[in-house]
Scaffold this motif. Structure first.
Motif, PDB file in Angstrom:
ATOM      1  N   GLN A 140      65.862  -5.945 -29.021  1.00  0.00           N
ATOM      2  CA  GLN A 140      67.039  -5.056 -29.099  1.00  0.00           C
ATOM      3  C   GLN A 140      66.758  -3.962 -27.886  1.00  0.00           C
ATOM      4  O   GLN A 140      67.513  -3.643 -27.225  1.00  0.00           O
ATOM      5  N   LEU A 141      65.514  -3.989 -27.813  1.00  0.00           N
ATOM      6  CA  LEU A 141      64.968  -2.964 -26.783  1.00  0.00           C
ATOM      7  C   LEU A 141      65.044  -3.372 -25.464  1.00  0.00           C
ATOM      8  O   LEU A 141      65.197  -2.376 -24.577  1.00  0.00           O
ATOM      9  N   MET A 142      65.063  -4.686 -25.011  1.00  0.00           N
ATOM     10  CA  MET A 142      65.245  -5.194 -23.664  1.00  0.00           C
ATOM     11  C   MET A 142      66.566  -5.698 -23.550  1.00  0.00           C
ATOM     12  O   MET A 142      66.920  -6.297 -22.213  1.00  0.00           O
ATOM     13  N   ARG A 143      67.669  -5.544 -24.499  1.00  0.00           N
ATOM     14  CA  ARG A 143      68.798  -6.029 -24.077  1.00  0.00           C
ATOM     15  C   ARG A 143      69.549  -5.283 -22.710  1.00  0.00           C
ATOM     16  O   ARG A 143      70.272  -5.940 -22.075  1.00  0.00           O
ATOM     17  N   LYS A 144      69.501  -4.081 -22.879  1.00  0.00           N
ATOM     18  CA  LYS A 144      70.412  -3.530 -21.754  1.00  0.00           C
ATOM     19  C   LYS A 144      69.607  -3.962 -20.317  1.00  0.00           C
ATOM     20  O   LYS A 144      70.430  -3.988 -19.295  1.00  0.00           O
ATOM     21  N   GLY A 145      68.300  -4.016 -20.429  1.00  0.00           N
ATOM     22  CA  GLY A 145      67.578  -4.553 -19.289  1.00  0.00           C
ATOM     23  C   GLY A 145      68.050  -5.721 -18.790  1.00  0.00           C
ATOM     24  O   GLY A 145      68.258  -6.156 -17.544  1.00  0.00           O
ATOM     25  N   LEU A 146      68.279  -6.676 -19.993  1.00  0.00           N
ATOM     26  CA  LEU A 146      68.726  -8.196 -19.558  1.00  0.00           C
ATOM     27  C   LEU A 146      69.885  -8.123 -19.068  1.00  0.00           C
ATOM     28  O   LEU A 146      70.429  -8.866 -18.002  1.00  0.00           O
ATOM     29  N   ALA A 147      70.901  -7.208 -19.506  1.00  0.00           N
ATOM     30  CA  ALA A 147      72.485  -7.180 -18.860  1.00  0.00           C
ATOM     31  C   ALA A 147      72.362  -6.650 -17.423  1.00  0.00           C
ATOM     32  O   ALA A 147      73.187  -7.385 -16.627  1.00  0.00           O
ATOM     33  N   GLY A 201      68.888   5.349 -12.299  1.00  0.00           N
ATOM     34  CA  GLY A 201      69.462   5.811 -13.616  1.00  0.00           C
ATOM     35  C   GLY A 201      69.603   4.567 -14.478  1.00  0.00           C
ATOM     36  O   GLY A 201      69.993   4.552 -15.666  1.00  0.00           O
ATOM     37  N   ALA A 202      69.143   3.459 -14.146  1.00  0.00           N
ATOM     38  CA  ALA A 202      69.342   2.047 -15.126  1.00  0.00           C
ATOM     39  C   ALA A 202      68.083   2.126 -15.897  1.00  0.00           C
ATOM     40  O   ALA A 202      67.057   1.640 -16.010  1.00  0.00           O
ATOM     41  N   ALA A 203      68.410   3.017 -17.163  1.00  0.00           N
ATOM     42  CA  ALA A 203      67.209   2.963 -18.059  1.00  0.00           C
ATOM     43  C   ALA A 203      66.763   1.691 -18.840  1.00  0.00           C
ATOM     44  O   ALA A 203      65.670   1.450 -18.958  1.00  0.00           O
TER      45      ALA A 203
END
Length: 319
Positions: free
Chosen positions: A253-260, A304-306
């Motif tokens: 879950q923690l890495m899903r925004k980074g994956l997107a 800004g891409a957290a």
């Protein structure tokens, strides 16, 4: 369209508007949307059109008896009110031409439906079907335009991920198959290269370019490994968006925004590298492309891409 429909609503419900009585022009789409969104609760019926409006149990004569409706002269359809039509069955005199068996059947059906209708002293009331109060609002007119649309989770990748607007627009075009790859150029009869410019092994399609091309698969593998992703690299998936949905399930879950964000960035950079090879005669180089993607990922994280900051190596080593 929702705001244009507002004019239609007030032209029928508020005669005190400054522009009331003007010949307002509306598109066929706007008129059809308004027609599907409203019906009339009959009162004295001095304003409701007998042949055009939806006043017979929420339906119009055109819906109930389309063949009979076609026998009515256009001018009469536009002007005849319900109050006039019901008086001594005057509506029957509007019918012109030779009636066939089907038209007569619809005539009898309409006659039976009108027998139980009685006017009252109250004015007609136009009802907007998308709200409980029965009155128009722009919000619900806008929402009504999406009735029948198909829900899709792919929009989250395209519009909810952190990426530059031009990159999001690119992925939107990818999902619509609107990028000018060789297969699309061929469909339009335009000049095009026959093979993938990155691997020179297969005809170029967007699915091949981003997922199946050996060159691109190597780039995906190196970028995902550099970002410490546990999901597999794209292979023969049906589309990039389908790959992302599957990869997301294999990612914490923690890495899903980074994956997107990484999915958008890598796809965009592969496309740019492909264009450089075609238009600037650049030689395909997975090492150079991987270095560019890493550098761009660092810039995105700084901007800004957290999500990317979470998945990037601590040292942020481009090489």
């Amino acid at each position: 369209m929702a705001l244009r429909t507002r004019w239609l609503w007030f032209s029928k419900t508020d005669e005190h508007r400054a522009w009331a009585g003007l010949d307002l022009q509306f598109s066929t789409e706007e008129q059809a949307f308004f027609f599907a969104s409203t019906h009339t609760s009959i009162g004295n019926d001095h304003n409701t059109k007998f042949w055009e409006d939806r006043w017979i149990n929420g339906r119009s004569v055109r819906e109930i008896a389309p063949l009979l409706h076609a026998c009515i002269p256009k001018r009469r359809r536009k002007n005849r009110t319900v109050a006039e039509g019901l008086q001594a069955h005057l509506w029957a005199r509007d019918i012109h031409g030779v009636l066939g068996v089907h038209e007569i059947g619809q005539y009898l059906l309409l006659w039976r439906l009108l027998e139980g209708i009685a006017l009252s002293a109250e004015p007609d009331k136009l009802i907007w079907k998308w709200t409980e109060a029965g009155t128009y609002t722009a919000k619900y007119a806008y929402l009504a335009s999406f009735h029948g649309s198909i829900a899709c989770n792919h929009w989250k990748l395209t519009w909810k991920s952190w990426a530059l607007p031009k990159v999001k627009l690119f992925l939107w075009l990818v999902s619509l198959d609107r990028c000018w790859t060789a297969d699309r150029l061929d469909r339009h009869g335009l000049q095009h290269h026959t093979a993938c410019p990155l691997c020179d092994q297969a005809p170029e399609t967007m699915q091949h370019l981003l997922l199946a091309c050996p060159f691109s698969r190597q780039v995906w593998h190196e970028i995902l490994s550099w970002m410490r992703m546990t999901c597999r690299a794209p292979a023969n998936d049906s589309s990039l968006l389908d790959w992302w949905l599957n990869a997301k399930q294999d990612t914490s879950q923690l890495m899903r925004k980074g994956l997107a964000s990484a999915t958008l960035l890598t796809s965009w950079m592969i496309w740019k590298h492909r264009n450089d090879c075609i238009f600037d005669r650049e030689q395909p180089s997975d090492h150079a492309l991987v270095s560019r993607i890493k550098a761009k990922a660092m810039l995105w994280a700084t901007a800004g891409a957290a999500g990317l900051r979470v998945v990037l190596p601590t040292s942020w080593d481009v090489h």
